[in-house]
Design a protein around this motif. Sequence first.
Motif, PDB file in Angstrom:
ATOM      1  N   ALA A  76       0.833  -1.209   0.000  1.00 55.30           N
ATOM      2  CA  ALA A  76       0.000   0.000   0.000  1.00 55.30           C
ATOM      3  C   ALA A  76       0.863   1.252   0.000  1.00 55.30           C
ATOM      4  O   ALA A  76       0.596   2.208  -0.745  1.00 55.30           O
ATOM      5  CB  ALA A  76      -0.948  -0.011   1.201  1.00 55.30           C
ATOM      6  N   THR A  89      -7.596  -5.001  -3.867  1.00 56.37           N
ATOM      7  CA  THR A  89      -7.017  -6.192  -3.250  1.00 56.37           C
ATOM      8  C   THR A  89      -7.741  -7.438  -3.741  1.00 56.37           C
ATOM      9  O   THR A  89      -8.919  -7.378  -4.096  1.00 56.37           O
ATOM     10  CB  THR A  89      -7.113  -6.140  -1.713  1.00 56.37           C
ATOM     11  N   ILE A  96      -5.530  -3.336   3.058  1.00 55.23           N
ATOM     12  CA  ILE A  96      -6.747  -2.519   3.136  1.00 55.23           C
ATOM     13  C   ILE A  96      -6.613  -1.482   4.248  1.00 55.23           C
ATOM     14  O   ILE A  96      -6.847  -0.282   4.034  1.00 55.23           O
ATOM     15  CB  ILE A  96      -7.982  -3.401   3.386  1.00 55.23           C
ATOM     16  N   VAL A 106     -10.433   1.991  -1.351  1.00 54.63           N
ATOM     17  CA  VAL A 106     -10.120   0.581  -1.564  1.00 54.63           C
ATOM     18  C   VAL A 106     -11.302  -0.165  -2.171  1.00 54.63           C
ATOM     19  O   VAL A 106     -12.444  -0.049  -1.700  1.00 54.63           O
ATOM     20  CB  VAL A 106      -9.743  -0.096  -0.224  1.00 54.63           C
TER      21      VAL A 106
END
Length: 213
Positions: A76, A89, A96, A106
């Motif tokens: 990330a 994801t 996340i 996200v």
Amino acid sequence: MDLTAALRSRRLVAIVRGDNPQAALDTVLTLVDEDITLVEISLSGQDALDVIAEARAALGPDAPLGAGTVLTSGDARAVQRAGADFVVTPALCEGITTAKELGLPVLAGVMTPSEIVAGLRLGADALKLFPAAQAGGLEYLRALRGPFPEVRFVPVGGVDAGVARDCLAAGATAVGVGSPLIGDAAAGGSLEALRARARAFVKAVAETEGEPR
């Protein structure tokens, strides 16, 4: 960026992964030129962080640009530094939480009802229903809409132009599309063939009836 608004407006996320970084970059730019402006560059592709950085430089600061296959906190942070402004994801993972802490929206991968609830608790802006085709596809999406009528679902996996149209009509906010759209373009294949596929997907999305969720 406002990922929810972008998904509702554009309704299509292109997923680019390839073993040829220059071809992957050319693929991203071609898709944007064909009005597919929500693009996810997967970290599973070769030199993906460099591709994200080069795409950001080419597209400018205001164009939406996503990073996919984000699993860890390090992923990330790395994609934010490279210039991504939303994260995708494949599952519920620490990426996340870190992405949300960094201010990145996200699209989180889920499959089961329990994962849907967990993804919402983690703060996911929308939920990637993956792998959609293998889990029952359209009928599974329709079944989920009963207990989760307000959830923003984005089916991914085995989505061709016809399936995209059907999923959107059944209540998906958007669809994510990889190989049926990208083909071999990210490996150095024909960009003209990519343009033809892109136009077919844009047409299919435009023909979908009903308001996006």
